[in-house]
Scaffold this active site. Structure first.
Site, PDB file in Angstrom:
ATOM      1  N   CYS A   2      34.504  -3.525  10.997  1.00 11.66           N
ATOM      2  CA  CYS A   2      35.937  -3.771  11.012  1.00 11.66           C
ATOM      3  C   CYS A   2      36.252  -3.911  12.689  1.00 11.66           C
ATOM      4  O   CYS A   2      35.341  -3.521  13.253  1.00 11.66           O
ATOM      5  CB  CYS A   2      36.948  -2.723  10.570  1.00 11.66           C
ATOM      6  SG  CYS A   2      36.747  -2.855   8.630  1.00 11.66           S
ATOM      7  N   LEU A  50      37.808  -6.152   7.685  1.00 14.18           N
ATOM      8  CA  LEU A  50      37.096  -6.823   6.731  1.00 14.18           C
ATOM      9  C   LEU A  50      36.564  -6.377   5.589  1.00 14.18           C
ATOM     10  O   LEU A  50      36.086  -4.974   5.623  1.00 14.18           O
ATOM     11  CB  LEU A  50      35.397  -7.330   7.465  1.00 14.18           C
ATOM     12  CG  LEU A  50      34.446  -8.074   6.348  1.00 14.18           C
ATOM     13  CD1 LEU A  50      34.952  -9.181   6.400  1.00 14.18           C
ATOM     14  CD2 LEU A  50      33.164  -7.986   7.207  1.00 14.18           C
ATOM     15  N   ALA A  51      37.328  -6.500   4.262  1.00 12.54           N
ATOM     16  CA  ALA A  51      37.370  -5.740   3.238  1.00 12.54           C
ATOM     17  C   ALA A  51      35.841  -5.929   2.434  1.00 12.54           C
ATOM     18  O   ALA A  51      35.323  -6.896   1.747  1.00 12.54           O
ATOM     19  CB  ALA A  51      38.568  -6.054   2.266  1.00 12.54           C
ATOM     20  N   VAL A  52      35.146  -4.716   2.638  1.00 13.92           N
ATOM     21  CA  VAL A  52      33.592  -4.646   1.987  1.00 13.92           C
ATOM     22  C   VAL A  52      33.821  -3.622   0.923  1.00 13.92           C
ATOM     23  O   VAL A  52      33.232  -3.893  -0.264  1.00 13.92           O
ATOM     24  CB  VAL A  52      32.522  -4.385   2.866  1.00 13.92           C
ATOM     25  CG1 VAL A  52      31.479  -4.131   2.367  1.00 13.92           C
ATOM     26  CG2 VAL A  52      32.590  -5.426   3.810  1.00 13.92           C
ATOM     27  N   ASN A  75      35.337   2.239  12.095  1.00 11.01           N
ATOM     28  CA  ASN A  75      34.444   1.257  11.670  1.00 11.01           C
ATOM     29  C   ASN A  75      33.099   1.421  11.264  1.00 11.01           C
ATOM     30  O   ASN A  75      32.557   2.226  11.930  1.00 11.01           O
ATOM     31  CB  ASN A  75      34.451   0.129  13.008  1.00 11.01           C
ATOM     32  CG  ASN A  75      33.355  -0.825  12.940  1.00 11.01           C
ATOM     33  OD1 ASN A  75      33.066  -1.340  11.902  1.00 11.01           O
ATOM     34  ND2 ASN A  75      32.813  -1.255  14.006  1.00 11.01           N
ATOM     35  N   GLY A  76      32.611   1.072  10.238  1.00 18.64           N
ATOM     36  CA  GLY A  76      31.044   1.470   9.794  1.00 18.64           C
ATOM     37  C   GLY A  76      31.157   1.776   8.303  1.00 18.64           C
ATOM     38  O   GLY A  76      32.009   1.512   7.562  1.00 18.64           O
ATOM     39  N   LEU A 257      19.024 -12.181   7.032  1.00 17.17           N
ATOM     40  CA  LEU A 257      18.465 -12.940   8.041  1.00 17.17           C
ATOM     41  C   LEU A 257      16.978 -13.056   7.783  1.00 17.17           C
ATOM     42  O   LEU A 257      16.259 -11.586   7.529  1.00 17.17           O
ATOM     43  CB  LEU A 257      18.886 -12.569   9.533  1.00 17.17           C
ATOM     44  CG  LEU A 257      20.487 -12.511   9.872  1.00 17.17           C
ATOM     45  CD1 LEU A 257      20.791 -12.033  11.109  1.00 17.17           C
ATOM     46  CD2 LEU A 257      21.041 -13.940   9.457  1.00 17.17           C
ATOM     47  N   ILE A 289      16.949 -19.749  11.319  1.00 17.56           N
ATOM     48  CA  ILE A 289      17.516 -20.921  12.246  1.00 17.56           C
ATOM     49  C   ILE A 289      16.494 -21.105  13.045  1.00 17.56           C
ATOM     50  O   ILE A 289      15.418 -20.320  13.332  1.00 17.56           O
ATOM     51  CB  ILE A 289      18.670 -20.177  12.892  1.00 17.56           C
ATOM     52  CG1 ILE A 289      19.217 -21.404  13.835  1.00 17.56           C
ATOM     53  CG2 ILE A 289      18.266 -18.841  13.656  1.00 17.56           C
ATOM     54  CD1 ILE A 289      20.649 -21.178  14.387  1.00 17.56           C
ATOM     55  N   THR A 338      17.318 -12.086  28.475  1.00 15.36           N
ATOM     56  CA  THR A 338      17.053 -11.988  26.985  1.00 15.36           C
ATOM     57  C   THR A 338      18.256 -11.837  25.952  1.00 15.36           C
ATOM     58  O   THR A 338      18.093 -12.563  25.128  1.00 15.36           O
ATOM     59  CB  THR A 338      15.799 -11.065  26.994  1.00 15.36           C
ATOM     60  OG1 THR A 338      15.127 -11.358  25.896  1.00 15.36           O
ATOM     61  CG2 THR A 338      16.258  -9.680  26.828  1.00 15.36           C
ATOM     62  N   ARG A 341      19.820 -15.322  25.404  1.00 13.96           N
ATOM     63  CA  ARG A 341      18.774 -16.384  24.870  1.00 13.96           C
ATOM     64  C   ARG A 341      18.777 -15.981  23.195  1.00 13.96           C
ATOM     65  O   ARG A 341      19.081 -17.109  22.551  1.00 13.96           O
ATOM     66  CB  ARG A 341      17.515 -16.109  25.356  1.00 13.96           C
ATOM     67  CG  ARG A 341      17.139 -16.815  26.769  1.00 13.96           C
ATOM     68  CD  ARG A 341      15.941 -16.547  27.091  1.00 13.96           C
ATOM     69  NE  ARG A 341      15.726 -16.825  28.623  1.00 13.96           N
ATOM     70  CZ  ARG A 341      14.711 -16.316  29.273  1.00 13.96           C
ATOM     71  NH1 ARG A 341      13.592 -15.508  28.837  1.00 13.96           N
ATOM     72  NH2 ARG A 341      14.507 -16.635  30.500  1.00 13.96           N
TER      73      ARG A 341
END
Length: 562
Positions: A2, A50-52, A75-76, A257, A289, A338, A341
């Site tokens: 959030c 953000l409703a989780v 937030n967490g 990911l 990706i 870095t 990038r």
């Protein structure tokens, strides 16, 4: 994930100041709220959600009937909120994991509260009965937090610095915005004027120490004091699997990911195994990706086929990557070479996930390289002890580099990141092992971690023992790395004369290359005069490196050279 924001003692109109809170709206696309504090007209909380978990009662600031004088914006995710409820007999009014913070504080004060939370968090807790404000942030700074505190007691707090830089205050035209230190809490007195005064800043947890909350962990006491290799490998497997399991707490779809490297592949394989055990009905979506035929895409494809995930490939070209640079730097709030990038690929894959899928909670492999000595330059460490010290330095600075990248690139698209390698219990155990056990062996980095999972059949052998690739290198083709593509483009954008005079224009962290000059220009455009947010550039040690890319180091061998 959030966005939190709060002001105490504002001299300016709050309705104007609240516009700053909208700068972090991307962190909470589901709902937002501003709320004044009763009796303190110049104090205000802002929250983007953000409703989780608990979609009905999850709005903030959280207030419960039992403690009407407490206000919480956080937030967490607190993974052990149910264990703490059971241990202490807490009576929750909501399903929100963060509610436990109110109960812990009421029971034992701020020190016990921060120390007993197993999870990632940044929070602002207001106690109007005792006129106190508390700020706290998790051990590794996985969840971000920034603050501004003026000499006359005006306090602003936000998940990202961009929500504070335009605040107005009568005594300061350019208030100093700085990151709140991970693993710390701060106590501030709240005056009747709404202004605050800092009382103390306390470090509540060091990553080498076993966390206080281990006492009520779901994994019982492991054999300790024994560094027999088989015992060590078993403990690593048990603790890492537990780290993934506890992070499955979500009412939204989970994805992962997947670069095809060791870290993300291990996370994805264990995640899918546990989702099956827990009878989660939907398939695990994995996301890779890269540019056409990049090493990461090919390796990730192999892993996805082995574990049986629903695999998505995001293919981008150099033009798309270059076009994203400015928005990436704006999201990151850094000009580190870095970090920028590596963020471009992560930013673009996060954008794809948000637009094309319904996965919201995203697992990733951040933290492993720092913890398990995964960077290629660790092969050059003069001794195991120096390698161990470097590992600890990297962990301490994660919030400035890899953790910052992982948070901002995903949060920019309203996704919530989960990083099991930074589990408190797992990291403290790994760091307790003898230094000789943790160093690269036989020319292979992260040897102990690979060895621990060798007989598990979780991954194909060629993935388990795949050499390290930096994320920014692995997403490009072997023939031409991503950093070479960037440098070729930037070479045309930055004049030689500009670079010659870089130290005059930017005396702090002066750019040494055209690429770093280009990033710095963009950063200064959005955040003028804030270059001290980055104390130094990320760069390999023990080698004469002029560039942070792994491919510039002698140890690196591309697949075409093997």
């Amino acid at each position: 994930m959030c966005g939190i924001w709060a002001l105490f003692g504002s001299d300016e109109c709050l309705s104007v100041q609240c516009l700053s809170a909208m700068k972090i709206a991307h962190r909470g696309p589901d709902a937002f709220r501003f709320e004044n504090v009763n009796g303190f007209t110049n104090c205000c909380f802002g929250f983007h959600r953000l409703a989780v978990v608990d979609q009905l009662y999850g709005m903030q600031p959280i207030r419960v009937k039992k403690f009407p004088y407490l206000w919480l914006c956080y937030n967490g995710e607190i993974y052990n909120f149910k264990q703490l409820q059971k241990q202490f007999g807490f009576e929750y009014q909501t399903l929100v994991d963060g509610e436990v913070i109110l109960h812990l504080y009421n029971r034992g004060g701020i020190e016990q509260t921060a120390s007993m939370l197993d999870g990632v968090f940044a929070f602002i807790l207001l106690d109007t009965a005792n006129r106190k404000v508390f700020l706290a942030r998790d051990t590794y700074g996985v969840r971000p937090l920034f603050k501004v505190l003026t000499d006359d007691g005006f306090l602003g707090v936000c998940s990202e610095a961009k929500g504070l830089i335009n605040l107005k205050h009568s005594t300061s035209l350019f208030p100093k915005v700085e990151p709140f230190l991970p693993g710390h809490y701060e106590v501030l007195d709240l005056k009747s004027s709404g202004k605050v005064a800092s009382v103390e800043l306390v470090k509540f947890h060091s990553y080498k120490d076993e966390p206080l909350h281990a006492a009520c962990d779901t994994v019982e006491n492991l054999p300790s004091g024994s560094f027999d290799l088989e015992t060590v490998k078993s403990n690593i497997r048990i603790l890492f699997e537990n780290a993934v399991r506890k992070r499955l707490m979500a009412h939204r779809r989970i994805g992962c990911l997947l670069s095809g490297g060791l870290d993300s592949s291990l996370v994805a394989a264990i995640l899918l195994k546990l989702m099956k055990e827990m009878n989660i009905k939907y398939p695990l979506q994995t996301f890779a990706i890269g540019m056409e035929n990049s090493p990461d895409l090919l390796a990730a494809r192999k892993v996805a086929a082995h574990i049986g995930s629903e695999h998505h490939e995001v293919i981008f070209n150099s033009e798309e990557g270059i076009q994203a640079i400015e928005e990436v730097i704006f999201s990151l709030e850094t000009y580190d070479i870095t970090t920028v990038r590596a963020s471009i690929g992560m930013y673009l894959v996060s954008k794809y996930i948000r637009k094309k899928t319904d996965s919201v909670v995203i697992f990733s492999g951040e933290g492993s390289d720092e913890l398990t000595q995964g960077y290629i330059y660790f092969h050059k460490a003069p001794s195991p002890e120096e390698a161990a010290e470097e590992s600890e330095r990297l962990l301490k600075e994660l919030y400035l580099f890899d953790v910052l990248r992982a948070d901002r690139t995903t949060a920019a698209h309203g996704l919530e990141l989960r990083v099991p390698f930074l589990d408190h219990r797992f990291t403290s155990y790994y760091l307790s092992l003898p230094a000789e056990l943790r160093i690269p062996k036989n020319g292979i980095e992260k040897y102990l971690l690979r060895q621990s999972f060798e007989d598990s059949n979780l991954l194909p052998k060629e993935i388990l023992w795949r050499p390290k690739e930096a994320f920014s290198d692995g997403i490009a083709s072997v023939k031409k790395s991503w950093f070479s593509i960037l440098q070729d483009y930037i070479d045309q954008q930055v004049d030689d004369l500009l670079l010659e005079k870089a130290a005059e224009k930017y005396p702090f962290n002066p750019p040494k290359t055209k690429e770093s000059y280009y990033y710095r220009q963009i950063f200064e455009k959005h955040y003028p005069g804030r270059s001290n947010w980055l104390p130094h550039y990320w760069m390999p040690r023990w080698v004469k490196a002029t560039d942070p890319s792994a491919r510039t180091l002698k140890h690196y061998k591309s697949a075409t050279q093997e």
